[in-house]
Design a protein around this motif. Structure first.
Motif, PDB file in Angstrom:
ATOM      1  N   GLN A   1       0.849  -1.191   0.000  1.00 48.05           N
ATOM      2  CA  GLN A   1       0.000   0.000   0.000  1.00 48.05           C
ATOM      3  C   GLN A   1       0.886   1.242   0.000  1.00 48.05           C
ATOM      4  OE1 GLN A   1      -2.044  -1.760   3.448  1.00 48.05           O
ATOM      5  NE2 GLN A   1      -3.889  -0.781   2.641  1.00 48.05           N
ATOM      6  N   LEU A   2       0.426   2.271  -0.696  1.00 48.97           N
ATOM      7  CA  LEU A   2       1.210   3.505  -0.774  1.00 48.97           C
ATOM      8  C   LEU A   2       0.236   4.691  -0.750  1.00 48.97           C
ATOM      9  CD1 LEU A   2       4.418   4.043  -1.837  1.00 48.97           C
ATOM     10  CD2 LEU A   2       3.108   5.153  -3.623  1.00 48.97           C
ATOM     11  N   TRP A   3       0.581   5.700   0.037  1.00 50.10           N
ATOM     12  CA  TRP A   3      -0.263   6.887   0.086  1.00 50.10           C
ATOM     13  C   TRP A   3       0.567   8.114  -0.289  1.00 50.10           C
ATOM     14  CZ3 TRP A   3      -0.403   3.043   3.760  1.00 50.10           C
ATOM     15  CH2 TRP A   3      -1.626   2.378   3.934  1.00 50.10           C
ATOM     16  N   VAL A   4      -0.057   8.986  -1.049  1.00 54.97           N
ATOM     17  CA  VAL A   4       0.603  10.262  -1.397  1.00 54.97           C
ATOM     18  C   VAL A   4      -0.321  11.375  -0.943  1.00 54.97           C
ATOM     19  CG1 VAL A   4       1.539  11.670  -3.259  1.00 54.97           C
ATOM     20  CG2 VAL A   4       1.620   9.176  -3.425  1.00 54.97           C
ATOM     21  N   LYS A   5       0.259  12.317  -0.163  1.00 52.93           N
ATOM     22  CA  LYS A   5      -0.551  13.453   0.280  1.00 52.93           C
ATOM     23  C   LYS A   5       0.002  14.721  -0.340  1.00 52.93           C
ATOM     24  CE  LYS A   5      -2.173  15.813   4.408  1.00 52.93           C
ATOM     25  NZ  LYS A   5      -1.777  16.106   5.783  1.00 52.93           N
ATOM     26  N   LEU A   6      -0.886  15.480  -0.953  1.00 55.33           N
ATOM     27  CA  LEU A   6      -0.464  16.728  -1.586  1.00 55.33           C
ATOM     28  C   LEU A   6      -1.206  17.863  -0.904  1.00 55.33           C
ATOM     29  CD1 LEU A   6      -1.512  14.650  -4.296  1.00 55.33           C
ATOM     30  CD2 LEU A   6       0.487  15.931  -5.063  1.00 55.33           C
ATOM     31  N   ASP A   7      -0.456  18.905  -0.506  1.00 52.73           N
ATOM     32  CA  ASP A   7      -1.159  20.094   0.001  1.00 52.73           C
ATOM     33  C   ASP A   7      -0.364  21.355  -0.349  1.00 52.73           C
ATOM     34  OD1 ASP A   7       0.909  19.827   1.729  1.00 52.73           O
ATOM     35  OD2 ASP A   7      -0.314  19.409   3.508  1.00 52.73           O
TER      36      ASP A   7
END
Lengths: 342, 473
Positions: free
Chosen positions: B426-432
């Motif tokens: 599983q991989l998560w990418v957070k952009l802000d």
């Protein structure tokens, strides 16, 4: 005929010395923090493994020249040569992937011992002999190749167990070193007592208990008296190692890899036995001990999944499992059975 | 508590006990210890041999089956318990695993992401001078082909975008595949031991049979066909070890069909559920033997007259002086005398025309032509040579469980590959948005092999960052 198989034996004798040299240099490079020795050790290991492959290949070719034509995987000598080849190849892969050399001290030492044992008169047999009809099967090739890939992985996990405990400066290091010593003492006492005790049962039981006693004594001595005095050495040795988690993970990976290939080895062996003798399983001692080894690692895998066993416990299992491997490989030859060749 | 509740409690605790991994581990250890005892204690020898080793303990050990561990009732019980444990344990856990495998995926959650990111040992993070939307699109585009499932979601209150990617969720079923394989192997083994048999037959060229004596000799089984041995041949390597044995056989079916086949080691004949393996061979009585009768002469005289014969077994021939007849009645390719091997020998019976003279049984050794001189007869009989003839020893097995066992092997291997080598990634990418730039954070997780996956996460993040850097220009 004598001259026709001299070439591969000569190459393999030279490989034995190169592995010995590599082992020495790996130890020097590690203990005395000499990077140059480490680099030379890597070069020696590469030369050694290439020679090992060449010797193996040449032996194969020579068997064709002799009109026998078979892959050299069917007696103790050939299994030892193949073990050296596989272990060193896999080790070098790990060295380049993970960029540390301490494991080389273990890998090269084990490979040196294996090839040195192979060249002992009587223990191994350098002559290329033709195969009995039962051994003329492709399943045999698959069986031996997979088993020894598994053994090589277990050997590396054994080395990694020591490195992990060093890195953690763990109490268990003394226990594991005690176990190593106990195993060596058990083997030596078994060999010596073999002249006096003729029942295989009593010989094995006596040697086992002598080894066990030695394990307790040495383990106790190491943890209580030697370890505090050796802390500086341990810290020095642990200095250049990858972090403990990486070693733990690598050790676990090696066990998984070994387990996969041991399973494949047992299965291909069963299929072969069924095509040769009409029985896929006959509780022959070698078969049974490979199952015992498999069960030992299976217990560990379940404990890891369910109880989250890791670290020192993985290290214990990897040392214990490797002893099972060694008994399956060598110890069982004392017992009567079908696998008398390797 | 009502009786019904009590009963269900008891059943519940039995199921819990059978389902526990503790029981599996315990059974593994018992199985291993029993196997150790079965290899170091000599198995299946004569009671006297066991008694010599174990003395007083013999009776107890024999009663507990320690001299036949792998067939002892308690050993079989451990195997049955292990099977029960596998079935109960797997069927109890499977629904939960299936739920995880079938679920639509965990909802991206900003708080969870932050806590995972702060705990992760590898935390790639970089800011880029591109818009949040473009960055989000680029990330989805890059991750799409590398994972099997992608969910992108705008976070509340304009906190940015969270992308969740995963693959290999089905690999969580690997352990069940292994367990199914193990059960198939056990079932096949059980079926084989109940409905199968193994025995051996011994045929000389020209002989045929449709009966098999089972190993141990307690039963005679009828084969579904008749086996005719046409010939047997053995070849040797230069050093004298056997190279290959072949039996040339004809199979006659009950319906009149027939075919010929060669049986070799590692190449059995399989027909109508029965397999025939080349297992051994030995010397049978030769068809003809060459004999020489030498007239006895006193020492110092010229050697006596010799008469040569080529005789078949049990065929009567007149003696050279007509005083009677002789016939060869037996052959032993390795005759022992006083515990020592004397090589091949034949038994010759001589009968005399004179009724007063009793018939003689004479042993003639091929390696010692003067041996018969001890008889002090008018002739010295010697055997010069014979054409060796072999019998073939075939192992006959009927094992209806083999197919199931092999299917189990395939499951075991496939399951091991999945469970040990593949993982749920599983991989998560957070952009802000942070200080006018788009900040990108990546975190990964796996159920196995964390080290390799960390590097995998690093590599993916680096490639992603490179793509975004290129977009800045």
């Amino acid at each position: 005929m004598t001259s026709s198989f001299a070439a591969s034996s000569d190459i393999l004798s030279v490989v034995t010395f190169i592995y010995g040299l590599a082992a020495l240099l790996y130890w020097i490079g590690w203990i005395f923090k000499a990077p140059l020795a480490g680099k030379v050790a890597t070069v020696a290991a590469i030369v050694g493994v290439l020679g090992n492959w060449a010797g193996f290949g040449l032996r194969w070719v020579e068997s064709y020249q002799m009109g026998i034509g078979r892959i050299p995987l069917s007696n103790l000598y050939e299994s030892l040569v193949f073990f050296g080849l596989v272990t060193m190849t896999v080790y070098l892969f790990v060295e380049f992937q993970y960029r540390f050399r301490a494991l080389g001290a273990f890998a090269a030492s084990l490979c040196f011992l294996a090839l040195a044992y192979a060249s002992l008169p009587g223990s191994g047999d350098g002559a290329i002999r033709p195969l009995l009809p039962a051994l003329q099967s492709n399943w045999l090739t698959a069986h031996v190749a997979t088993c020894f890939l598994g053994y090589a992985a277990f050997a590396l996990a054994f080395g990694l167990a020591h490195l992990y405990l060093l890195k953690k400066s763990d109490h268990a290091l003394g226990t594991v070193l005690g176990a190593d010593l106990g195993a060596v003492v058990a083997v030596i006492s078994g060999l010596l007592l073999g002249r006096v005790i003729f029942s295989a049962f009593f010989l094995l039981v006596t040697a086992f208990f002598i080894g066990l006693a030695c394990f307790f004594l040495a383990g106790y001595a190491m943890t209580h008296f030697l370890k505090p005095r050796m802390d500086r050495l341990v810290a020095r040795l642990a200095d250049k190692l990858p972090d403990a988690n990486t070693l733990d993970e690598l050790m676990h990976q090696s066990i998984l890899f070994g387990f996969l290939f041991l399973s494949a080895g047992i299965i291909t062996g069963a299929v072969w036995a069924n095509s040769a003798w009409g029985r896929y399983w006959s509780w022959d001692p070698k078969e049974t001990w490979s199952l015992i080894t498999w069960l030992a690692y299976a217990v560990f895998l379940h404990m890891r999944l369910v109880r989250g066993w890791h670290g020192a416990k993985t290290a214990y299992c990897s040392v214990f499992g490797f002893f099972c491997v060694l008994f399956t490989w060598f110890g069982v030859n004392l017992l009567p059975g079908l696998h008398s060749y390797a | 508590m009502s009786t019904q509740e009590k009963t269900s409690n008891i059943i519940g605790s039995i199921t819990d006990f059978l389902a526990s991994v503790k029981l599996s581990v315990f059974l593994f250890i018992i199985l291993a210890l029993a196997s150790v005892s079965g290899t170091i204690i000599p198995q299946g020898q004569s009671p006297e041999a066991h008694q010599a080793v174990f003395g007083q303990a013999y009776g107890l050990m024999d009663a507990l089956g320690f001299f036949d561990v792998f067939r002892a009732w308690w050993f079989q019980l451990v195997l049955v318990l292990l099977a029960a444990n596998l079935i109960v344990c797997s069927s109890k856990r499977l629904p939960a695993t299936l739920k995880v495998v079938r679920a639509s995926g965990s909802k991206p959650n900003a708080a969870r992401f932050d806590s995972m990111f702060s705990k992760a040992s590898v935390k790639p993070e970089e800011s880029f001078d591109i818009s949040l939307e473009n960055a989000g699109q680029a990330a989805s585009l890059y991750l799409g082909p590398r994972f099997s499932r992608i969910r992108s979601q705008a976070l509340e209150k304009g906190q940015g975008i969270l992308i969740a990617a995963e693959k290999g969720r089905w690999t969580r079923l690997g352990a069940y595949i292994i367990h199914a394989g193990f059960l198939l192997v056990l079932a096949g083994g059980l079926a084989g031991s109940y409905w199968g048999y193994s025995g051996s037959i011994r045929l000389e060229p020209g002989q045929s049979t449709n009966m098999v004596r089972t190993n141990g000799g307690e039963q005679i089984k009828k084969l579904p066909f008749t086996l005719v041995c046409n010939d047997f041949a053995v070849t040797f390597w230069d050093d004298g070890t056997p190279r290959e044995y072949r039996s040339f056989v004809t199979v006659l079916d009950e319906d009149g069909e027939s075919f010929e086949q060669v049986i070799r080691v590692n190449h059995p004949l399989r027909h109508k559920g029965v397999s025939l393996y080349q297992s051994t061979y030995g010397q049978a009585s030769p068809e003809t033997i060459n004999l020489v009768f030498t007239e006895r002469t006193e020492p110092g005289q010229a050697p006596g007259e010799q008469t040569a014969f080529t005789v078949k077994m049990r065929e009567q021939h007149p003696l050279p002086d007509g005083s009677g007849t002789f016939a060869v009645h037996g052959f032993n390719h390795n005759y022992t005398m006083g515990g020592r091997s004397a090589g091949p020998a034949i038994l010759v019976i001589v009968e005399y025309a004179d009724d007063q003279r009793p018939a003689q049984e004479r042993i003639v050794l091929l390696r010692h032509p003067r041996f018969d001189a001890m008889q002090r007869d008018n002739y010295i009989i010697s055997a010069t040579d014979y054409v060796p003839r072999y019998y073939t020893g075939l192992q006959v097995t009927r094992d209806p469980g083999v197919g199931t066992v092999y299917a189990g092997f395939i499951f075991l291997m496939a399951g091991c590959l999945v469970a040990l080598m593949l993982s749920h990634k599983q991989l998560w990418v957070k952009l802000d948005t942070q200080g006018g730039k788009t900040r990108v954070k990546v975190v990964g997780n796996t159920n196995k092999n964390a080290y390799v996956f960390e590097r995998h996460t690093k590599r993916i993040a680096n490639n992603l960052f490179e793509k975004m850097r290129a977009m800045e220009k």
